[in-house]
Design an enzyme around this catalytic site. Structure first.
Site, PDB file in Angstrom:
ATOM      1  N   ASP A  13       0.934  -1.318   0.035  1.00  0.00           N
ATOM      2  CA  ASP A  13      -0.021  -0.013  -0.064  1.00  0.00           C
ATOM      3  C   ASP A  13       0.877   1.371  -0.022  1.00  0.00           C
ATOM      4  OD1 ASP A  13      -2.406  -1.502   0.244  1.00  0.00           O
ATOM      5  OD2 ASP A  13      -2.359  -1.665   2.174  1.00  0.00           O
ATOM      6  N   CYS A  98      -0.802   4.106  17.884  1.00  0.00           N
ATOM      7  CA  CYS A  98       0.294   3.915  17.073  1.00  0.00           C
ATOM      8  C   CYS A  98       0.213   5.332  16.091  1.00  0.00           C
ATOM      9  CB  CYS A  98       0.646   2.752  16.447  1.00  0.00           C
ATOM     10  SG  CYS A  98       1.972   2.524  15.516  1.00  0.00           S
ATOM     11  N   CYS A 194       0.729  -3.642  15.842  1.00  0.00           N
ATOM     12  CA  CYS A 194       1.346  -2.358  15.060  1.00  0.00           C
ATOM     13  C   CYS A 194       3.023  -2.336  15.537  1.00  0.00           C
ATOM     14  CB  CYS A 194       0.998  -1.117  15.574  1.00  0.00           C
ATOM     15  SG  CYS A 194       1.491   0.599  14.564  1.00  0.00           S
TER      16      CYS A 194
END
Length: 351
Positions: A13, A98, A194
């Site tokens: 992405d 995060c 994360c």
């Protein structure tokens, strides 16, 4: 030329986000964030491979890339909160913190200090301007929309961020990456905590928090098993309880911190797993002002349909949401995010 620093994670992405920005004429630079240093050479942490992939993508796109360490900020502002919440029997969502504390704060500050006009990420989310105030909107690809994880971003953070994947679907992203022959084209999406990676959760938590085993009980106090520690379980959990026997499967419905008991009920549709109301505190609103009381829709977890609700205030820092249809396994420590159609208004931490 407008300078954009892209958070290149080593995933498909962010790789395609960087490519699209370059195509749009921006001066693009990549940054790979290293936010975890504890045991990052073990089999579960992909930092090394991710950094190699990010560098390969930057090389292919002919952009500069730097590796920047935010491990201290991550530990101080995300991981310590994460451990504290678990030790208090709640189930936090570290990805949300995060984003607000690392990707759109520590990284954003770094980028601005290094002459960037904007930062960009590979998040599937949109951005809009209403009466000179910024807000997030759902992405075109609703299956991948990540506005839920970004609801805590403030005006400044949104104003300085670009989201090149707002109007593009995941299959299109994969196609673009394949056409460009990017190293990340066929890389699977990461699903772990994360920056910490995909690792056995109980084993990981045991390194940081002491085990406190106790009884698994029914609502009427009957002992049906033993738990390893309340921190390892979440409301609605079915797997890993170690309770057999006749009848329907068992589900976690509550945690009693005083008695160190895990409370369970039988059956996915047991009415005790459903709640019509919730309260939420530690509120965050993008549009600089509070959500007006009224009818909206909300999510109490990421992968769920928006549910119609009415929003009222108990006090300045506490919302109450009343749902038209009872919601399953509403979990303290998770976030409730409120929407007006596709507009993400903000939300808070479920009490």
């Amino acid at each position: 030329m407008t300078k954009v620093i892209v958070g290149l994670s080593g995933g498909v992405d962010s790789s395609v986000a960087a490519y699209l920005l370059k195509q749009q004429g921006y001066d693009v630079i990549g940054v790979f964030m290293q936010n975890w240093e504890d045991d990052n050479d073990d089999e579960y942490c992909s930092i090394k491979q991710d950094s190699i992939d990010a560098i390969a993508v930057a090389d292919k796109l002919n952009i500069d890339i730097e590796i920047v360490n935010f491990a201290k900020q991550y530990k101080d502002n995300v991981f310590n909160y994460f451990l504290n919440e678990y030790s208090n029997g709640r189930t936090p969502n570290p990805d949300i913190l995060c984003n607000s504390e690392i990707k759109f704060k520590a990284f954003l500050n770094y980028a601005i200090e290094h002459g960037a006009d904007f930062i960009a990420t590979g998040h599937y989310v949109g951005k809009t301007n209403i009466d000179n105030a910024f807000s997030l909107t759902k992405a075109l690809d609703l299956k991948k929309d990540q506005s839920y994880f970004l609801y805590r971003l403030n005006q400044y953070q949104i104003s300085k961020s670009l989201f090149p994947l707002a109007s593009i679907t995941k299959p299109e992203v994969r196609k673009i990456a394949a056409k460009l022959n990017l190293a990340t084209a066929n890389k699977k999406d990461s699903t772990g905590i994360c920056f910490i990676g995909e690792r056995p959760f109980r084993e990981f938590l045991q390194k940081y928090l002491p085990n406190k085993p106790g009884n698994i009980v029914t609502n009427d106090g009957k002992i049906v098993g033993q738990h390893l520690g309340l921190m390892y379980y979440t409301l609605g959990q079915r797997k890993g309880l170690g309770i057999g026997g006749l009848g329907e499967p068992w589900f976690v419905v509550d945690k009693n911190l005083t008695t160190n008991e895990l409370v369970v009920v039988q059956g996915h549709n047991n009415n005790q797993l459903f709640k019509t109301k919730l309260t939420a505190s530690d509120l965050a609103f993008a549009l600089n002002n509070k959500i007006k009381p009224g009818k909206y829709s909300a999510k109490t977890r990421y992968r769920m349909q928006d549910a119609k609700c009415e929003v009222t205030y108990i006090n300045d820092d506490t919302l109450e949401l009343t749902f038209e249809v009872p919601q399953w396994a509403v979990t303290p420590g998770q976030s409730v995010v409120i929407y007006d159609n596709d507009l993400c208004l903000g939300g808070g931490i479920i009490n």
